[in-house]
Write an enzyme that holds these catalytic residues in place. Structure first.
Site, short mmCIF file in Angstrom:
data_model
loop_
_atom_site.label_atom_id
_atom_site.label_comp_id
_atom_site.label_asym_id
_atom_site.label_seq_id
_atom_site.Cartn_x
_atom_site.Cartn_y
_atom_site.Cartn_z
N ASP A 1 -7.83 -2.39 13.45
CA ASP A 1 -9.23 -2.65 13.08
C ASP A 1 -9.35 -3.92 12.24
OD1 ASP A 1 -8.06 -1.82 10.75
OD2 ASP A 1 -9.47 -0.21 10.33
N HIS B 1 -7.39 -4.62 9.60
CA HIS B 1 -7.04 -4.46 8.19
C HIS B 1 -5.75 -5.21 7.84
CE1 HIS B 1 -4.89 -0.39 9.15
NE2 HIS B 1 -3.95 -1.27 8.92
N GLU C 1 -9.70 -1.97 4.62
CA GLU C 1 -10.42 -1.62 5.84
C GLU C 1 -11.71 -2.43 5.99
OE1 GLU C 1 -8.85 -0.01 7.94
OE2 GLU C 1 -8.35 2.05 7.42
N ASP D 1 0.81 -1.22 0.00
CA ASP D 1 0.00 0.00 0.00
C ASP D 1 0.84 1.27 0.00
OD1 ASP D 1 0.95 -0.45 2.58
OD2 ASP D 1 -1.01 -0.88 3.42
#
Ligand code: GLP
Length: 244
Positions: free
Chosen positions: A136, A138, A143, A67
């Site tokens: 979270d 990810h 996400e 990413d």
């Protein structure tokens, strides 16, 4: 699923570096999927050391990073491109043309994502994908959401991700709100996946990811469906996984 619990971050790094080094020795032109964040830092340092000692050769290795922040040029110290250069690529004998990171400063981000997927495919897919785990759930910057997004795509970062990553910036306001991330498909198509986790504060999420229902609400839970998943985690804070 192959799960290894280690005591310290040093052991985690050693075990991860050993697996990556073994992959490169077995297949010198391996395609590695690489991650950013704090967790892989020591692993990258060990790989760089092996290379400096002449024990590991990256000259034919190809890499694809997971990413990048949208809007950040590779020369920006906050970009993942800069991070990877600083922490790994500048210290190993990898060829520049074999390094791939989504270009967050591309004029057409949708096209950049499309081309990234094509390039991964052209290189035969990923042999070994290194992953960290977000607070979270990810992986990369995939996400939590209503569905798993298969293709590489732009994403609006969750508040919790922005807060977690603000430690690398002057403050949360400085963190880009959008990013480019490899989608679930190229990650799950990797022949092997190595997930590394450090920190007691990731315990609950790791438990959910490995033993909870497979749901896009916990993106890492999709990894349960991978046939060659290795998980290495530190047991700080008595991180005991139930369900093993
Ligand atoms: C970041 C990155 C992920 C990384 C994760 C965990 O947001 N986009 O690729 O795996 O969060 O980071 P850390 O290892 O610092 O906890």
């Amino acid at each position: 699923m192959n799960i290894t619990e280690v005591e310290t971050k040093e052991e985690l790094a050693r075990a991860a570096a050993d697996l990556i080094a073994a992959q490169i020795k077995e297949k010198p032109d391996s395609v590695l999927g690489l991650a950013t964040g704090s967790t892989p830092l020591e692993t990258y340092a060990l790989l760089a050391k092996l290379c400096a000692e002449g024990k590991l050769d990256f000259s034919r290795v190809r890499t694809f990073n997971l990413d990048e922040y949208a809007g950040l040029d590779g020369s920006d110290p906050h970009s993942y491109t800069y991070f990877m250069n600083e922490n790994l690529f500048s210290k190993i004998n990898i060829k520049k043309e074999n390094v791939h990171i989504p270009n967050g400063a591309a004029a057409d981000l949708a096209l950049e994502c499309e081309n990234y997927d094509k390039l991964i495919e052209k290189n035969g897919g990923i042999d070994l994908q290194l992953l960290g785990l977000g607070y979270d759930g990810h992986i990369g910057f995939n996400e939590p959401g209503d569905g798993f997004i298969k293709k590489t795509h732009t994403v609006t970062l969750d508040r919790s991700t922005i807060d977690a990553n603000s430690r690398f910036f002057a403050g949360a306001d400085e963190v880009p709100k959008t990013a480019l991330t490899m989608g679930i498909k190229p990650i799950m198509n990797a022949k092997k996946i190595l997930l590394i986790i450090s920190g007691a504060d990731k315990k609950e999420m790791l438990q959910k990811a490995l033993y909870g229902p497979v749901t896009p609400r916990v993106p890492a839970s999709v990894l349960q469906r991978h046939k060659d998943l290795t998980v290495i985690y530190t047991n700080e804070g008595s991180l005991i996984l139930k369900g093993r």
